[in-house]
Design a protein around this motif. Sequence first.
Motif, PDB file in Angstrom:
ATOM      1  N   GLU A   1       0.828  -1.202   0.000  1.00 20.50           N
ATOM      2  CA  GLU A   1       0.000   0.000   0.000  1.00 20.50           C
ATOM      3  C   GLU A   1       0.868   1.259   0.000  1.00 20.50           C
ATOM      4  N   ILE A   2       1.927   1.241   0.804  1.00 18.98           N
ATOM      5  CA  ILE A   2       2.837   2.392   0.852  1.00 18.98           C
ATOM      6  C   ILE A   2       3.496   2.599  -0.513  1.00 18.98           C
ATOM      7  N   ASP A   3       3.928   1.512  -1.151  1.00 20.22           N
ATOM      8  CA  ASP A   3       4.533   1.613  -2.480  1.00 20.22           C
ATOM      9  C   ASP A   3       3.542   2.199  -3.483  1.00 20.22           C
ATOM     10  N   GLU A   4       2.295   1.747  -3.411  1.00 20.90           N
ATOM     11  CA  GLU A   4       1.261   2.252  -4.322  1.00 20.90           C
ATOM     12  C   GLU A   4       1.003   3.736  -4.070  1.00 20.90           C
ATOM     13  N   LEU A   5       0.943   4.121  -2.783  1.00 21.53           N
ATOM     14  CA  LEU A   5       0.748   5.532  -2.451  1.00 21.53           C
ATOM     15  C   LEU A   5       1.925   6.387  -2.921  1.00 21.53           C
ATOM     16  N   GLU A   6       3.129   5.859  -2.808  1.00 17.28           N
ATOM     17  CA  GLU A   6       4.317   6.586  -3.280  1.00 17.28           C
ATOM     18  C   GLU A   6       4.258   6.765  -4.794  1.00 17.28           C
ATOM     19  N   LYS A   7       3.824   5.730  -5.483  1.00 18.23           N
ATOM     20  CA  LYS A   7       3.675   5.812  -6.940  1.00 18.23           C
ATOM     21  C   LYS A   7       2.642   6.879  -7.306  1.00 18.23           C
ATOM     22  N   ILE A   8       1.525   6.883  -6.588  1.00 16.64           N
ATOM     23  CA  ILE A   8       0.474   7.878  -6.837  1.00 16.64           C
ATOM     24  C   ILE A   8       0.992   9.281  -6.526  1.00 16.64           C
ATOM     25  N   ARG A   9       1.775   9.412  -5.443  1.00 12.50           N
ATOM     26  CA  ARG A   9       2.339  10.722  -5.091  1.00 12.50           C
ATOM     27  C   ARG A   9       3.253  11.234  -6.197  1.00 12.50           C
ATOM     28  N   GLN A  10       4.080  10.329  -6.729  1.00 12.71           N
ATOM     29  CA  GLN A  10       4.983  10.724  -7.814  1.00 12.71           C
ATOM     30  C   GLN A  10       4.198  11.122  -9.062  1.00 12.71           C
ATOM     31  N   GLU A  11       3.154  10.354  -9.378  1.00 16.68           N
ATOM     32  CA  GLU A  11       2.317  10.682 -10.540  1.00 16.68           C
ATOM     33  C   GLU A  11       1.634  12.032 -10.337  1.00 16.68           C
ATOM     34  N   LYS A  12       1.183  12.300  -9.102  1.00 14.45           N
ATOM     35  CA  LYS A  12       0.550  13.583  -8.796  1.00 14.45           C
ATOM     36  C   LYS A  12       1.549  14.724  -8.972  1.00 14.45           C
ATOM     37  N   GLU A  13       2.771  14.493  -8.510  1.00 10.77           N
ATOM     38  CA  GLU A  13       3.811  15.513  -8.634  1.00 10.77           C
ATOM     39  C   GLU A  13       4.071  15.835 -10.109  1.00 10.77           C
ATOM     40  N   VAL A  14       4.173  14.791 -10.931  1.00 14.95           N
ATOM     41  CA  VAL A  14       4.385  14.989 -12.370  1.00 14.95           C
ATOM     42  C   VAL A  14       3.195  15.726 -12.982  1.00 14.95           C
ATOM     43  N   ALA A  15       1.977  15.331 -12.571  1.00 14.16           N
ATOM     44  CA  ALA A  15       0.771  15.979 -13.098  1.00 14.16           C
ATOM     45  C   ALA A  15       0.733  17.456 -12.706  1.00 14.16           C
ATOM     46  N   GLU A  16       1.131  17.764 -11.474  1.00 10.01           N
ATOM     47  CA  GLU A  16       1.152  19.163 -11.026  1.00 10.01           C
ATOM     48  C   GLU A  16       2.183  19.967 -11.818  1.00 10.01           C
ATOM     49  N   GLU A  17       3.341  19.369 -12.067  1.00  9.34           N
ATOM     50  CA  GLU A  17       4.368  20.055 -12.868  1.00  9.34           C
ATOM     51  C   GLU A  17       3.859  20.290 -14.290  1.00  9.34           C
ATOM     52  N   THR A  18       3.191  19.277 -14.846  1.00  6.77           N
ATOM     53  CA  THR A  18       2.635  19.404 -16.196  1.00  6.77           C
ATOM     54  C   THR A  18       1.575  20.494 -16.229  1.00  6.77           C
ATOM     55  N   LEU A  19       0.717  20.527 -15.205  1.00  4.64           N
ATOM     56  CA  LEU A  19      -0.329  21.552 -15.132  1.00  4.64           C
ATOM     57  C   LEU A  19       0.285  22.942 -15.020  1.00  4.64           C
ATOM     58  N   THR A  20       1.303  23.090 -14.198  1.00  8.80           N
ATOM     59  CA  THR A  20       1.972  24.381 -14.048  1.00  8.80           C
ATOM     60  C   THR A  20       2.569  24.830 -15.387  1.00  8.80           C
ATOM     61  N   GLN A  21       3.209  23.902 -16.080  1.00  4.35           N
ATOM     62  CA  GLN A  21       3.789  24.217 -17.395  1.00  4.35           C
ATOM     63  C   GLN A  21       2.691  24.586 -18.393  1.00  4.35           C
ATOM     64  N   ALA A  22       1.583  23.853 -18.367  1.00  4.28           N
ATOM     65  CA  ALA A  22       0.483  24.136 -19.291  1.00  4.28           C
ATOM     66  C   ALA A  22      -0.119  25.513 -19.001  1.00  4.28           C
ATOM     67  N   LYS A  23      -0.240  25.872 -17.711  1.00  4.42           N
ATOM     68  CA  LYS A  23      -0.757  27.194 -17.358  1.00  4.42           C
ATOM     69  C   LYS A  23       0.169  28.292 -17.869  1.00  4.42           C
ATOM     70  N   LEU A  24       1.475  28.075 -17.730  1.00  7.27           N
ATOM     71  CA  LEU A  24       2.454  29.052 -18.216  1.00  7.27           C
ATOM     72  C   LEU A  24       2.347  29.204 -19.732  1.00  7.27           C
ATOM     73  N   GLU A  25       2.261  28.072 -20.427  1.00  3.30           N
ATOM     74  CA  GLU A  25       2.140  28.123 -21.889  1.00  3.30           C
ATOM     75  C   GLU A  25       0.841  28.803 -22.306  1.00  3.30           C
ATOM     76  N   LEU A  26      -0.256  28.504 -21.588  1.00  8.15           N
ATOM     77  CA  LEU A  26      -1.533  29.140 -21.894  1.00  8.15           C
ATOM     78  C   LEU A  26      -1.435  30.644 -21.710  1.00  8.15           C
ATOM     79  N   SER A  27      -0.787  31.062 -20.628  1.00 11.61           N
ATOM     80  CA  SER A  27      -0.610  32.486 -20.382  1.00 11.61           C
ATOM     81  C   SER A  27       0.182  33.143 -21.509  1.00 11.61           C
TER      82      SER A  27
END
Length: 117
Positions: free
Chosen positions: A52-78
Amino acid sequence: FKRIKSQEERIVENDCQALKEQNFLLFDIERLQNSLSDRNQLEQLCKAQKEEIDELEKIRQEKEVAEETLTQAKLELSNFMSINGDLKEKNESFTREKEASMHREIELKTQIEELTT
């Protein structure tokens, strides 16, 4: 005869003592088996928690990547919105220049016609 009876009593006492020791050993074996069973259950629980901890860590990493992607997309949109605003202004400016040029062309044609007549 007393001697035989005394020996028989010692044999019975020894047998009783052996049975008591056997009972203690059986009790210890059962206790150890229960402990082993508890240990195995704890190991399974720990393994499940680790998964469960490994799965949560994987989800945390995916969330981090998604947040970085969202931040980049917001910058590009701007940036695109800024470019779009600039292009709108240029388009409006070119439209005004075109209209002015068309009016000037009409004026010049009118003047040429007046001069040639």
